[in-house]
Enzyme design. Structure first.
Site, PDB file in Angstrom:
ATOM      1  N   LYS A 236      -2.284 -23.813  16.372  1.00  0.00           N
ATOM      2  CA  LYS A 236      -1.061 -24.540  16.757  1.00  0.00           C
ATOM      3  C   LYS A 236       0.200 -23.702  16.612  1.00  0.00           C
ATOM      4  O   LYS A 236       1.113 -23.763  17.431  1.00  0.00           O
ATOM      5  CB  LYS A 236      -0.940 -25.841  15.952  1.00  0.00           C
ATOM      6  CG  LYS A 236      -1.068 -25.698  14.441  1.00  0.00           C
ATOM      7  CD  LYS A 236      -2.440 -26.092  13.949  1.00  0.00           C
ATOM      8  CE  LYS A 236      -2.683 -25.646  12.524  1.00  0.00           C
ATOM      9  NZ  LYS A 236      -3.321 -26.617  11.696  1.00  0.00           N
TER      10      LYS A 236
ATOM     11  N   GLY B  73      -6.644 -32.241  15.324  1.00  0.00           N
ATOM     12  CA  GLY B  73      -8.056 -31.944  15.070  1.00  0.00           C
ATOM     13  C   GLY B  73      -8.988 -32.424  16.159  1.00  0.00           C
ATOM     14  O   GLY B  73      -8.930 -31.964  17.298  1.00  0.00           O
TER      15      GLY B  73
ATOM     16  N   THR C 229     -13.573 -22.424   8.028  1.00  0.00           N
ATOM     17  CA  THR C 229     -13.887 -23.845   8.199  1.00  0.00           C
ATOM     18  C   THR C 229     -14.132 -24.183   9.665  1.00  0.00           C
ATOM     19  O   THR C 229     -15.160 -24.777  10.025  1.00  0.00           O
ATOM     20  CB  THR C 229     -12.711 -24.701   7.654  1.00  0.00           C
ATOM     21  OG1 THR C 229     -12.461 -24.314   6.307  1.00  0.00           O
ATOM     22  CG2 THR C 229     -13.021 -26.177   7.710  1.00  0.00           C
ATOM     23  N   VAL C 230     -13.198 -23.796  10.548  1.00  0.00           N
ATOM     24  CA  VAL C 230     -13.324 -24.194  11.962  1.00  0.00           C
ATOM     25  C   VAL C 230     -14.380 -23.352  12.675  1.00  0.00           C
ATOM     26  O   VAL C 230     -15.204 -23.877  13.435  1.00  0.00           O
ATOM     27  CB  VAL C 230     -11.954 -24.099  12.684  1.00  0.00           C
ATOM     28  CG1 VAL C 230     -12.076 -24.579  14.126  1.00  0.00           C
ATOM     29  CG2 VAL C 230     -10.890 -24.903  11.943  1.00  0.00           C
TER      30      VAL C 230
ATOM     31  N   VAL D  84      -4.004 -29.603  18.156  1.00  0.00           N
ATOM     32  CA  VAL D  84      -3.239 -30.815  17.817  1.00  0.00           C
ATOM     33  C   VAL D  84      -4.195 -31.937  17.422  1.00  0.00           C
ATOM     34  O   VAL D  84      -5.098 -32.293  18.186  1.00  0.00           O
ATOM     35  CB  VAL D  84      -2.373 -31.270  19.015  1.00  0.00           C
ATOM     36  CG1 VAL D  84      -1.588 -32.525  18.653  1.00  0.00           C
ATOM     37  CG2 VAL D  84      -1.422 -30.165  19.448  1.00  0.00           C
TER      38      VAL D  84
ATOM     39  N   LYS E  17       2.664 -28.921  16.073  1.00  0.00           N
ATOM     40  CA  LYS E  17       1.868 -29.813  16.930  1.00  0.00           C
ATOM     41  C   LYS E  17       2.775 -30.671  17.808  1.00  0.00           C
ATOM     42  O   LYS E  17       2.484 -30.907  18.988  1.00  0.00           O
ATOM     43  CB  LYS E  17       0.966 -30.690  16.059  1.00  0.00           C
ATOM     44  CG  LYS E  17      -0.079 -29.877  15.285  1.00  0.00           C
ATOM     45  CD  LYS E  17      -0.684 -30.685  14.149  1.00  0.00           C
ATOM     46  CE  LYS E  17      -1.729 -29.904  13.365  1.00  0.00           C
ATOM     47  NZ  LYS E  17      -2.101 -30.556  12.104  1.00  0.00           N
TER      48      LYS E  17
ATOM     49  N   ARG F 178     -13.166 -11.923   7.877  1.00  0.00           N
ATOM     50  CA  ARG F 178     -12.510 -10.985   6.957  1.00  0.00           C
ATOM     51  C   ARG F 178     -13.526 -10.263   6.076  1.00  0.00           C
ATOM     52  O   ARG F 178     -13.402  -9.089   5.805  1.00  0.00           O
ATOM     53  CB  ARG F 178     -11.497 -11.726   6.096  1.00  0.00           C
ATOM     54  CG  ARG F 178     -10.069 -11.370   6.504  1.00  0.00           C
ATOM     55  CD  ARG F 178      -9.104 -12.073   5.643  1.00  0.00           C
ATOM     56  NE  ARG F 178      -9.406 -13.510   5.691  1.00  0.00           N
ATOM     57  CZ  ARG F 178      -8.490 -14.447   5.558  1.00  0.00           C
ATOM     58  NH1 ARG F 178      -7.252 -14.116   5.398  1.00  0.00           N
ATOM     59  NH2 ARG F 178      -8.813 -15.720   5.598  1.00  0.00           N
TER      60      ARG F 178
ATOM     61  N   GLY G 274     -10.377 -28.345   2.100  1.00  0.00           N
ATOM     62  CA  GLY G 274     -10.226 -27.504   3.292  1.00  0.00           C
ATOM     63  C   GLY G 274      -9.332 -28.120   4.360  1.00  0.00           C
ATOM     64  O   GLY G 274      -9.342 -27.676   5.508  1.00  0.00           O
TER      65      GLY G 274
ATOM     66  N   GLU H 246      -3.230 -26.162   5.050  1.00  0.00           N
ATOM     67  CA  GLU H 246      -3.005 -24.845   5.635  1.00  0.00           C
ATOM     68  C   GLU H 246      -3.116 -23.779   4.542  1.00  0.00           C
ATOM     69  O   GLU H 246      -3.011 -24.074   3.348  1.00  0.00           O
ATOM     70  CB  GLU H 246      -1.598 -24.780   6.239  1.00  0.00           C
ATOM     71  CG  GLU H 246      -1.392 -25.694   7.420  1.00  0.00           C
ATOM     72  CD  GLU H 246      -2.375 -25.422   8.534  1.00  0.00           C
ATOM     73  OE1 GLU H 246      -2.376 -24.328   9.090  1.00  0.00           O
ATOM     74  OE2 GLU H 246      -3.174 -26.323   8.841  1.00  0.00           O
TER      75      GLU H 246
HETATM   76  N1  HSE Z   1      -3.456 -28.591   7.707  1.00  0.00           N
HETATM   77  C1  HSE Z   1      -3.717 -29.373   8.852  1.00  0.00           C
HETATM   78  C2  HSE Z   1      -3.683 -30.849   8.452  1.00  0.00           C
HETATM   79  C3  HSE Z   1      -5.068 -29.010   9.428  1.00  0.00           C
HETATM   80  O1  HSE Z   1      -3.712 -31.142   7.252  1.00  0.00           O
HETATM   81  O2  HSE Z   1      -3.584 -31.685   9.323  1.00  0.00           O
HETATM   82  C4  HSE Z   1      -5.283 -29.502  10.828  1.00  0.00           C
HETATM   83  O3  HSE Z   1      -4.377 -28.960  11.738  1.00  0.00           O
END
Ligand code: HSE
Length: 436
Positions: free
Chosen positions: A105, A134, A13-14, A132, A205, A45, A187, A190
């Site tokens: 993080k 996003g 995603t990122v 932290v 964070k 991967r 997405g 985690e």
């Molecule tokens: N799982 C994290 C959230 C993703 O829902 O904020 C961003 O750090």
């Protein structure tokens, strides 16, 4: 000038979002950075996995060490998450004298002290804005924008998944598991969603925010973490009836005795701006002595928002690549030799107000017994709300809001209340913060 060559570790995603944003905004980005920024290599991967980005012109490999060791790669962008092998890869990049940008993080909260020391010794940058909240540039705001202030406390909604769940429960009466499954599909969650709902991701964070706000080493192991899994729809609606919203907050506060570092569900007055931050959005409220309260709001997760922070870090790195390392912004905002090892307070020493929900037999004297126990502990009551028994039940819910008291004293009062024969279930307790 030739573009700076970047190697990406992770194309999910990122990583995919980062490729897209770099390509889409390449002209604006190079006007800002003074040079182009080009992804030349990336590890994933699976090479043939479906992707959100076009990988034309990027050398793909399943071996992240090949990207780090690639002589053409000048900046390593770690977007794979998890501790190992991310830690080893980042340390290897530093050893090779390469700058690093990371969105990780957990890695920074757990191993940042070691990583920053290595980076300092080698004279390279490790940038972590995306770790932290996003896309919200809160690291930059605290580290640079508030550099003239003494920061007193900060409170943040710093997990989008948890906030999405609480919002949907309140607005649509949806069930917890159903909303979590949607967050996973989108997405946001985690890889292990217990990190979201149990507050571990928010604690990672918060650990980072507390360090840059107060100039203390990263100490994730001392953060107090409580999740949202025990919040019921009833609590959400009783809180509303009392003029509050329940938010999963990370709170760091400097006190004369030490630093509070805690993540837990919290009732906050509904009139506060931060109480109205809904869905997957994040917000961080910072109280500083000179400017007063400042609030940073925006998208806390997702491909493009997180890429926004990653690319901003890349631009920072490119701009300062030629600068003298001594004159760079320190990783943790304060000069490394000026960090102070302030004690982190145990939860029993933390003072907050409380929301208590009791399930009591509906008979004379029960409330008198409860209020006597609270009075014995010197706990002052702000409001009491007694509701009708739910259908098919004879016991009634009683909601009590208290004034501020140390948690240790509240624990003793709750133990005595639970020992009363007329109290039928464990007392539900949610901390209350006015954030004034
Ligand atoms: N799982 C994290 C959230 C993703 O829902 O904020 C961003 O750090």
């Amino acid at each position: 000038m030739k573009p700076v060559k970047v190697g990406l570790l992770g194309l999910g995603t990122v990583g995919g979002g980062t490729v897209n944003v770099l390509r889409r905004n390449q002209d604006e980005i190079s006007r800002r950075a003074g040079r182009g920024i080009e992804v030349v290599a990336a590890s994933a991967r699976r090479i043939d996995a479906p992707r959100i980005c076009d990988t034309t012109g990027i050398r793909l490999t399943t071996d992240p060490f090949a990207v780090v060791n690639d002589p053409e790669v000048e900046v390593v962008c770690e977007l794979m998450g998890g501790v190992e092998p991310a830690r080893e890869l980042v340390l290897r990049a530093i050893e090779l004298g390469k700058h690093v940008v990371t969105a990780n993080k957990m890695l920074i909260a757990l191993h940042g002290n070691e990583i920053f020391r290595a980076a300092q010794d080698r004279g390279v940058m490790v940038a972590f804005e995306a770790a932290v909240a996003g896309g919200i540039p809160v690291i930059k705001a605290i580290r640079e924008g508030l550099a003239g202030n003494r920061i007193e406390w900060l409170a943040g909604i710093i997990n989008g998944t948890g906030n999405f769940i609480l919002t949907e429960m309140r607005d649509k009466g949806r069930e917890f598991d159903d909303v979590l499954a949607e967050a996973q599909r989108l997405g946001y969650a985690e890889a292990d969603p217990t990190f979201d709902v149990e507050g571990i991701d928010a604690a990672h964070k918060l650990t980072i925010l507390a360090s840059i706000a107060f100039g203390i080493p990263l100490q994730f192991d001392k953060a107090v973490t409580e999740g949202i899994t025990r919040i019921t729809r009833e609590d959400v609606s009783y809180a509303e009836a009392l003029g509050y919203r329940i938010k999963h907050l990370g709170i760091a506060r400097r006190t004369a005795q030490g630093v509070e570092l805690r993540v837990h569900p919290t009732l906050i007055p509904e009139r506060r701006l931060i109480a109205n931050v809904d869905g997957v959005k994040n917000a961080v409220l910072v109280m500083s002595d000179a400017v007063g309260p400042t609030l940073y709001y925006g998208a806390g997760a997702g491909a493009d928002p997180t890429a926004s922070a990653v690319v901003a870090d890349l631009v920072d790195v490119v701009r300062t690549m030629t600068a003298d390392p001594e004159n760079r912004v320190p990783h943790l905002a304060f000069q490394p030799d000026a960090l102070r090892d302030l004690p982190i307070l145990p939860m029993s020493e933390v003072e907050t107000a409380y929301y208590l929900r009791l399930t009591a037999e509906d008979k004379p004297g029960v409330l008198a017994d409860v209020t006597r126990i609270l009075a014995d502990q010197d706990i002052s009551i702000e409001a009491i709300l007694q509701k009708e028994a739910p259908e098919d039940e004879t016991d009634i819910p009683v909601i009590i809001l208290t004034h501020r008291v140390k948690e240790g004293r509240m624990n003793e009062a709750i133990a005595r209340i639970e020992a009363l024969p007329a109290i039928k279930r464990p007392v539900a307790r949610i901390r209350v913060e006015s954030l004034g």
